[in-house]
Write a protein that holds these residues in place. Structure first.
Motif, PDB file in Angstrom:
ATOM      1  N   ILE A  46      -5.208  -1.961  -1.315  1.00 36.65           N
ATOM      2  CA  ILE A  46      -5.502  -1.776  -2.736  1.00 36.65           C
ATOM      3  C   ILE A  46      -6.397  -2.856  -3.319  1.00 36.65           C
ATOM      4  O   ILE A  46      -7.283  -2.574  -4.129  1.00 36.65           O
ATOM      5  N   PHE A  47      -6.215  -4.102  -2.911  1.00 36.04           N
ATOM      6  CA  PHE A  47      -6.983  -5.173  -3.555  1.00 36.04           C
ATOM      7  C   PHE A  47      -8.425  -5.242  -3.072  1.00 36.04           C
ATOM      8  O   PHE A  47      -9.336  -5.477  -3.873  1.00 36.04           O
ATOM      9  N   VAL A  94       1.489  10.720 -11.766  1.00 36.55           N
ATOM     10  CA  VAL A  94       1.328  10.583 -10.314  1.00 36.55           C
ATOM     11  C   VAL A  94       1.391   9.107  -9.906  1.00 36.55           C
ATOM     12  O   VAL A  94       2.026   8.763  -8.910  1.00 36.55           O
ATOM     13  N   ALA A  95       0.767   8.224 -10.680  1.00 36.22           N
ATOM     14  CA  ALA A  95       0.722   6.802 -10.327  1.00 36.22           C
ATOM     15  C   ALA A  95       2.106   6.185 -10.251  1.00 36.22           C
ATOM     16  O   ALA A  95       2.379   5.368  -9.362  1.00 36.22           O
ATOM     17  N   PHE A  96       2.998   6.583 -11.140  1.00 33.31           N
ATOM     18  CA  PHE A  96       4.292   5.914 -11.195  1.00 33.31           C
ATOM     19  C   PHE A  96       5.448   6.731 -10.627  1.00 33.31           C
ATOM     20  O   PHE A  96       6.481   6.170 -10.282  1.00 33.31           O
ATOM     21  N   VAL A  97       5.288   8.041 -10.485  1.00 35.91           N
ATOM     22  CA  VAL A  97       6.352   8.868  -9.898  1.00 35.91           C
ATOM     23  C   VAL A  97       6.075   9.131  -8.419  1.00 35.91           C
ATOM     24  O   VAL A  97       7.007   9.180  -7.611  1.00 35.91           O
ATOM     25  N   TYR A  98       4.813   9.289  -8.057  1.00 40.39           N
ATOM     26  CA  TYR A  98       4.417   9.530  -6.666  1.00 40.39           C
ATOM     27  C   TYR A  98       3.386   8.488  -6.217  1.00 40.39           C
ATOM     28  O   TYR A  98       2.238   8.836  -5.903  1.00 40.39           O
ATOM     29  N   SER A 125       2.849   6.960  -3.557  1.00 43.56           N
ATOM     30  CA  SER A 125       2.300   7.079  -2.196  1.00 43.56           C
ATOM     31  C   SER A 125       1.062   7.985  -2.140  1.00 43.56           C
ATOM     32  O   SER A 125       0.241   7.855  -1.232  1.00 43.56           O
ATOM     33  N   ILE A 126       0.910   8.886  -3.104  1.00 42.84           N
ATOM     34  CA  ILE A 126      -0.268   9.771  -3.121  1.00 42.84           C
ATOM     35  C   ILE A 126      -1.211   9.462  -4.279  1.00 42.84           C
ATOM     36  O   ILE A 126      -2.189  10.175  -4.496  1.00 42.84           O
ATOM     37  N   TRP A 127      -0.931   8.379  -4.993  1.00 45.44           N
ATOM     38  CA  TRP A 127      -1.703   8.059  -6.189  1.00 45.44           C
ATOM     39  C   TRP A 127      -3.204   7.939  -5.909  1.00 45.44           C
ATOM     40  O   TRP A 127      -4.012   8.523  -6.614  1.00 45.44           O
ATOM     41  N   VAL A 128      -3.605   7.205  -4.886  1.00 48.18           N
ATOM     42  CA  VAL A 128      -5.031   7.013  -4.613  1.00 48.18           C
ATOM     43  C   VAL A 128      -5.678   8.340  -4.228  1.00 48.18           C
ATOM     44  O   VAL A 128      -6.776   8.658  -4.685  1.00 48.18           O
TER      45      VAL A 128
END
Length: 193
Positions: free
Chosen positions: A36-37, A151-155, A157-160
């Motif tokens: 991510i970074f 999606v970012a906070f509930v899922y 793992s698939i956010w990106v």
């Protein structure tokens, strides 16, 4: 075409994120590629390069492009400085909501809704139809913002994956719907006699 160009930094972000994290040493410095970074660093750098090149070529950037670049630099910079991916997860929702506010504000500021100012030179519609189209854009940006946040906070793992392909898919689907709407409401040009 402009919307596709704006997705280039996001696609580069995706590629960098998907790389297996590796650390490289160069002199006394070490760099990590992948994750991510490093993907955030690629996003910030590629956005700066893309919008600088566009500015040099066009001698201007659209307001939305300035806003996108500013959000990228702010959220990406804070993500890197504070080493917190949560900050980056807020970029897309906040940016979408700002766009929704701008479109909503155009109903009260100025003589025409923002979408009419953007497309009025190419499409002829009645005032009520421009207002409906502008409301559709407001709703689109609100839905995109809340969907990205969900999606970012509930899922996470698939956010990106969603950030790249889901956002692109939603945008293309909305644009197709907008095209259908515009075709239905466009007035035919008068025939020459």
């Amino acid at each position: 075409m402009k919307q596709i160009v704006d997705f280039i930094p996001l696609l580069l972000f995706f590629v960098a994120y998907k790389l297996e994290p590796r650390t490289f040493a160069l002199a006394d410095l070490s760099f990590t590629v992948g994750g991510i970074f490093s993907a955030t660093a690629v996003l910030v750098a590629s956005s700066l390069i893309l919008y600088t090149a566009l500015f040099a070529y066009q001698r201007r950037l659209e307001k939305g492009q300035w806003l996108t670049l500013g959000a990228c630099l702010l959220f990406g910079g804070l993500t890197l400085a504070l080493h917190s991916e949560t900050i980056l997860k807020w970029k897309a929702p906040v940016l979408n909501w700002v766009f929704a506010l701008v479109f909503a504000g155009s109903h009260f500021i100025g003589e025409k809704p923002l979408i009419q100012r953007m497309m009025g030179h190419a499409v002829q519609l009645q005032s009520a139809q421009w207002a409906q189209l502008n409301v559709a854009w407001i709703l689109f940006f609100l839905v995109c913002g809340f969907t990205n946040l969900f999606v970012a906070f509930v899922y996470p793992s698939i956010w990106v994956d969603f950030k790249v392909f889901g956002s692109l898919g939603l945008t293309l689907l909305f644009m197709a719907g907008q095209a259908v709407y515009l075709v239905r409401h466009m007035q035919p040009e008068p025939e020459e006699s």
